[in-house]
Scaffold this active site. Sequence first.
Site, mmCIF file in Angstrom:
data_model
loop_
_atom_site.group_PDB
_atom_site.id
_atom_site.type_symbol
_atom_site.label_atom_id
_atom_site.label_comp_id
_atom_site.label_asym_id
_atom_site.label_seq_id
_atom_site.Cartn_x
_atom_site.Cartn_y
_atom_site.Cartn_z
ATOM 1 N N GLU A 1 31.576 87.817 53.806
ATOM 2 C CA GLU A 1 32.499 86.633 53.402
ATOM 3 C C GLU A 1 33.913 87.343 53.928
ATOM 4 O O GLU A 1 35.073 86.304 54.200
ATOM 5 C CB GLU A 1 33.151 86.404 51.928
ATOM 6 C CG GLU A 1 33.797 85.436 52.145
ATOM 7 C CD GLU A 1 34.232 84.405 50.704
ATOM 8 O OE1 GLU A 1 33.532 85.406 49.815
ATOM 9 O OE2 GLU A 1 34.894 83.546 50.632
ATOM 10 N N ASP B 1 29.234 88.557 49.668
ATOM 11 C CA ASP B 1 30.352 87.791 48.915
ATOM 12 C C ASP B 1 30.855 88.850 47.999
ATOM 13 O O ASP B 1 29.838 89.560 46.984
ATOM 14 C CB ASP B 1 30.152 86.810 48.260
ATOM 15 C CG ASP B 1 31.385 85.903 47.960
ATOM 16 O OD1 ASP B 1 31.179 84.814 47.501
ATOM 17 O OD2 ASP B 1 32.315 86.593 47.564
ATOM 18 N N ILE C 1 33.299 89.469 46.521
ATOM 19 C CA ILE C 1 33.935 88.916 45.042
ATOM 20 C C ILE C 1 33.583 87.201 45.252
ATOM 21 O O ILE C 1 34.511 87.104 45.945
ATOM 22 C CB ILE C 1 35.490 88.787 45.023
ATOM 23 C CG1 ILE C 1 35.691 90.418 44.241
ATOM 24 C CG2 ILE C 1 35.420 88.622 43.449
ATOM 25 C CD1 ILE C 1 37.095 91.313 44.628
ATOM 26 N N ASP C 2 32.513 86.887 44.299
ATOM 27 C CA ASP C 2 32.999 85.364 44.485
ATOM 28 C C ASP C 2 33.500 84.750 43.112
ATOM 29 O O ASP C 2 33.290 85.495 41.858
ATOM 30 C CB ASP C 2 31.301 84.775 43.904
ATOM 31 C CG ASP C 2 31.177 83.452 44.695
ATOM 32 O OD1 ASP C 2 31.932 82.965 45.297
ATOM 33 O OD2 ASP C 2 30.485 82.770 43.318
ATOM 34 N N THR D 1 36.946 85.058 43.492
ATOM 35 C CA THR D 1 38.562 85.630 43.848
ATOM 36 C C THR D 1 39.892 85.269 42.955
ATOM 37 O O THR D 1 39.750 85.549 42.616
ATOM 38 C CB THR D 1 38.886 85.615 44.890
ATOM 39 O OG1 THR D 1 37.978 86.071 45.889
ATOM 40 C CG2 THR D 1 39.577 86.085 45.146
ATOM 41 N N ASP E 1 28.429 82.245 48.643
ATOM 42 C CA ASP E 1 27.904 81.774 47.594
ATOM 43 C C ASP E 1 27.621 81.525 46.952
ATOM 44 O O ASP E 1 27.194 82.078 45.758
ATOM 45 C CB ASP E 1 29.203 80.524 47.734
ATOM 46 C CG ASP E 1 30.601 80.523 48.324
ATOM 47 O OD1 ASP E 1 31.147 79.762 49.297
ATOM 48 O OD2 ASP E 1 31.659 81.445 48.022
HETATM 49 C C1 LIP Z 1 34.476 80.014 44.975
HETATM 50 C C2 LIP Z 1 33.242 80.119 44.762
HETATM 51 C C3 LIP Z 1 32.977 78.647 43.377
HETATM 52 C C4 LIP Z 1 34.560 77.382 44.957
HETATM 53 C C5 LIP Z 1 35.260 77.793 44.662
HETATM 54 C C6 LIP Z 1 35.247 79.115 45.703
HETATM 55 P P1 LIP Z 1 35.285 82.457 46.750
HETATM 56 O O1 LIP Z 1 34.221 80.798 45.875
HETATM 57 O O2 LIP Z 1 32.498 79.670 44.555
HETATM 58 O O3 LIP Z 1 32.242 77.368 43.515
HETATM 59 O O4 LIP Z 1 34.248 75.916 43.956
HETATM 60 O O5 LIP Z 1 35.886 76.913 45.270
HETATM 61 O O6 LIP Z 1 35.038 78.551 47.127
HETATM 62 O O7 LIP Z 1 36.013 81.790 47.291
HETATM 63 O O8 LIP Z 1 35.690 83.181 44.769
HETATM 64 O O9 LIP Z 1 34.628 83.647 46.905
#
Ligand code: LIP
Length: 283
Positions: A73, A89, A91-92, A94, A216
């Site tokens: 990412e 990813d 940190i999913d 963030t 994601d």
């Molecule tokens: C997030 C996703 C989440 C989505 C957020 C964002 P990130 O990924 O895991 O489901 O609703 O808008 O995209 O940006 O934290 O890696």
Amino acid sequence: MTAGGTDLEALRQLAVELATAAGDVVAEHHGRAAPVGVKSSRTDLVTAADRAAESLIASRLARARPHDGIVGEEGASRAGSTGITWFIDPIDGTTNFVYGHPGYSVSVAAAAGGRPLAGAVVDPLHGEVFSAARGGGAVCNGERLAVSSTEDLGSALVATGFGYNEADRIHQGSVVAGLLGRVRDIRRMGSAALDLCSVACGRVDAYYEYRLCPWDHAAGSLIASEAGAVTRSPLLEPPGRSGAGAVGFVLAAAPGVAPALSDLLAELGAWPGGAPAGGAHDF
Ligand code: LIP
């Protein structure tokens, strides 16, 4: 289990090792993670911990599997020659991480032919390590996972998420408004990877989201599928490449509610341009 001669259990174990090590780095930054930049919009944040975690994963992958591809990412990228590509990813969730809010994870998956082979999702705050290998089931901290047995959409707890683009969010808000009166309740927790793992362990009955990036959902979709969920997701391709695979619609649901939820989401226009090709499928 093997696929094309590749030991999928070995890939799962490597994904667990990489995501766990990166989770330790991320946990060190909890509560003091100032953004260092923005990406697709002013609310799409990145921190030094995102970059440090992705760098750690990419460097360990370079040693462990030097001929595999990488798509990260935060920009890690390497063409491979094995047919296996790792989607990272670091940190999913963030936004949750920056605010010191629970609900973020590290997601690492190995894929081939656009479909995940093995993956791991680590929640460093709660010490939960979810993982799966295709055909090998899904586990959390070694315990086997199974989706819920819910069969009534009106009793279903449904998770979802929203994009970083204003127009998308307005449309996504209209879809969830149409859903609210038709299900038990909605949960918006902020990490697609953890939402998918929540389906896998029955903490929610279903999850859907439109416009996710491949990193994601790459690991979480496999974990949900291996736990018995009906899953639908786009092919895993680096965003920006032509074709619909890079960014698309993801759904994972307990079999008892998947058809009714899928039909209702179609009725509400959840995925502009029509349902993704291939319909509901397992990997
Ligand atoms: C997030 C996703 C989440 C989505 C957020 C964002 P990130 O990924 O895991 O489901 O609703 O808008 O995209 O940006 O934290 O890696």
